[in-house]
Design a protein around this motif. Structure first.
Motif, short mmCIF file in Angstrom:
data_model
loop_
_atom_site.label_atom_id
_atom_site.label_comp_id
_atom_site.label_asym_id
_atom_site.label_seq_id
_atom_site.Cartn_x
_atom_site.Cartn_y
_atom_site.Cartn_z
N LEU A 182 34.53 35.22 44.29
CA LEU A 182 35.20 36.39 43.73
C LEU A 182 36.53 35.96 43.14
O LEU A 182 37.30 35.24 43.77
CB LEU A 182 35.44 37.43 44.82
N TYR A 183 36.77 36.40 41.91
CA TYR A 183 38.04 36.10 41.22
C TYR A 183 38.61 37.41 40.69
O TYR A 183 37.91 38.22 40.07
CB TYR A 183 37.79 35.13 40.06
N VAL A 184 39.89 37.63 40.97
CA VAL A 184 40.59 38.83 40.50
C VAL A 184 41.52 38.43 39.37
O VAL A 184 42.39 37.57 39.54
CB VAL A 184 41.39 39.48 41.65
N ALA A 185 41.34 39.04 38.20
CA ALA A 185 42.14 38.73 37.02
C ALA A 185 43.10 39.88 36.73
O ALA A 185 42.85 41.03 37.10
CB ALA A 185 41.23 38.50 35.81
N PRO A 186 44.21 39.59 36.06
CA PRO A 186 45.14 40.66 35.67
C PRO A 186 44.43 41.70 34.79
O PRO A 186 43.43 41.40 34.14
CB PRO A 186 46.23 39.92 34.89
N GLY A 187 44.97 42.89 34.77
CA GLY A 187 44.40 43.93 33.93
C GLY A 187 43.22 44.64 34.54
O GLY A 187 42.31 45.08 33.82
N ASP A 188 43.19 44.73 35.88
CA ASP A 188 42.11 45.46 36.57
C ASP A 188 40.73 44.89 36.23
O ASP A 188 39.78 45.63 35.92
CB ASP A 188 42.16 46.96 36.21
N MET A 204 31.11 33.63 51.19
CA MET A 204 31.84 34.02 49.99
C MET A 204 33.27 33.53 50.09
O MET A 204 33.86 33.53 51.16
CB MET A 204 31.82 35.54 49.85
N GLU A 205 33.80 33.10 48.95
CA GLU A 205 35.21 32.73 48.91
C GLU A 205 35.89 33.38 47.72
O GLU A 205 35.27 33.65 46.70
CB GLU A 205 35.39 31.20 48.86
N VAL A 206 37.17 33.66 47.91
CA VAL A 206 38.01 34.18 46.83
C VAL A 206 38.72 33.00 46.18
O VAL A 206 39.24 32.12 46.89
CB VAL A 206 39.04 35.19 47.37
N VAL A 207 38.73 32.95 44.86
CA VAL A 207 39.34 31.83 44.14
C VAL A 207 40.43 32.35 43.21
O VAL A 207 40.47 33.54 42.86
CB VAL A 207 38.30 31.03 43.33
N ASP A 208 41.33 31.44 42.78
CA ASP A 208 42.35 31.81 41.81
C ASP A 208 41.89 31.43 40.41
O ASP A 208 40.75 31.01 40.21
CB ASP A 208 43.69 31.18 42.17
#
Length: 430
Positions: free
Chosen positions: A220-226, A75-79
């Protein structure tokens, strides 16, 4: 003593328990009912670890499960541009939990696992009959649900079905998921609602066609706004898409109501939330419009008061009694532990069913507690909400990856074990 047993739910733990009961005593009469018209062979990716491994070995099915593995390579975290920030490998199924444990040695599709238990249990019943076993039996009934339970005596349950038919059983096993209707009927509305512990997280799950550029990594991508997005493909032709909205309790309360809407309106809600999220969300949302397997749910744990998992001759199994939530990664394993212990205690106590149920309840307290532990990630201690916070977070991830100190990040998130306390050991049953 042979028992007449009703199992409600043909998901993961229902057919697994049926197989274990049949092996412990072929003279049991076992009926498994499922409210859907057929076996549900769809669903998302699940895994097997810890105590689930020796259980599958004892059943002789571990290598069968291995053949179902999706061969996810990590697994990798991406922007927001899809650039890799940090990557994690595959965790051995029997290893200690590692940093950002997402990909396990045994990753497979839920439908394959359910169908395996269903098919093996019926094949073994056929062999028992062919070998001369005339007592007992196993059958699956689809398109059937329970409408009423009556425990007027101490040693039986009278059940009314959706067809209007009634029957009496020595034991009823609720294996019908975190929103178990059987739990509500047996324990009452107040206990049923109290057991459902929301994590203030809502999720939408669906599959879209895989594109040629996609490899076998989960992302996995984390976006603004939870908001967060995860994709998984492994070696399969479809890409699993997971959309999550977290933390925000006001939005979580609104999302709860959307699960009652028609699917097209639910999809519109999720499209509106993710319209400006970034990364590949436009592709995911476009693909979502045409899928038939869209499923949205509230992420929760089930915690029965005082861990009471039986009432009279009705007993809770798996998510119906102690759902740990998908965020622990322990749902499949805990369901198998429950099936193993319940079948084992029934065999161990012979004709004393009540003592067996009490022993099951007592034995399950520690594994339930251990498997329901939530990491700092789920408790909202790691991922930021603002765009600026995410930029800083992404920079930290990239730095950690460059410095090869990803285990430090895992410790901060609460993923690595704290201390060296010995975990619960699986009991042996003859």
């Amino acid at each position: 003593m042979p028992l007449n047993i009703l199992i409600v739910g043909a998901g993961v733990c229902g057919p697994a328990l049926a197989l274990l009961l049949q092996r412990s005593n072929p003279k049991h009469t076992i009926t498994v009912i499922e409210r859907f018209p057929s076996l549900r062979t769809g669903g998302q990716q699940i895994d097997l670890k810890a105590q689930g491994i020796p259980i599958m070995k004892k059943l002789g099915l571990l290598e069968t499960v291995r053949s179902f593995c999706v061969n996810e390579s990590g697994m990798e975290v991406v922007d927001k541009n899809g650039t890799s920030l940090i990557r994690f490998g595959v965790t051995g199924a029997e290893a200690e939990r590692g940093a950002f444990e997402v990909t396990n040695e045994f990753e497979f599709m839920r439908g394959d696992f359910v169908k395996m238990f269903h098919d093996v249990s019926l094949e073994e019943r056929d062999r028992l009959r062919a070998g001369g076993e005339k007592d007992g039996g196993l059958r699956y009934e689809f398109g059937t649900s329970i409408t009423a339970l009556n425990q007027s005596t101490d040693d039986a349950v009278n059940v009314t079905f959706s067809s209007g038919e009634q029957n009496t059983y020595d034991l009823v096993v609720a294996a019908d998921g975190q929103s178990s209707r059987t739990r509500r009927l047996a324990f009452g509305e107040e206990a049923h609602e109290d057991a459902f512990k929301s994590l203030n997280i809502h999720a939408a799950l669906f599959n879209i066609p895989r594109i040629p550029s996609e490899d076998s990594l989960a992302r996995l991508y984390v976006a603004p706004g939870d908001r967060a997005v995860m994709t998984r493909s492994g070696d399969r032709p479809a890409t699993q898409v997971y959309l999550f909205v977290t933390k925000n309790q006001e939005r979580a309360a609104r999302m709860k109501e959307t699960h009652k809407l028609p699917l097209d309106k639910q999809k519109q809600v999720w499209s509106d939330i993710y319209a400006d999220a970034g990364w590949d969300c436009p592709r995911f949302l476009a693909g979502m419009q045409n899928v038939e397997d869209f499923y949205a749910t509230e992420v929760a744990q089930v915690k029965m008061p005082h861990q009471q998992v039986h009432k009279g001759r009705v007993v809770l199994l798996g998510d119906a009694g102690y759902c740990p939530s998908a965020f622990t990664g322990n749902g499949t394993t805990l369901s198998l532990i429950g099936a193993h212990v319940l079948a084992g205690e029934l065999a161990k106590h012979g004709s004393n069913v009540d003592a067996a149920l009490k022993a099951y309840e007592d034995t399950m307290k520690q594994p339930i507690e251990e498997c329901q532990k939530l990491s700092g990630l789920v408790n909202g201690k790691l991922f930021p909400s603002s765009a600026m916070g995410i930029r800083i977070f992404n920079s930290v991830l990239w730095t950690l990856s460059s410095s090869r100190v990803d285990k430090l990040l895992g410790w901060l998130a609460g993923f690595l074990p704290q201390g060296k306390e010995k975990g619960w050991e699986l009991p042996e049953y003859s």
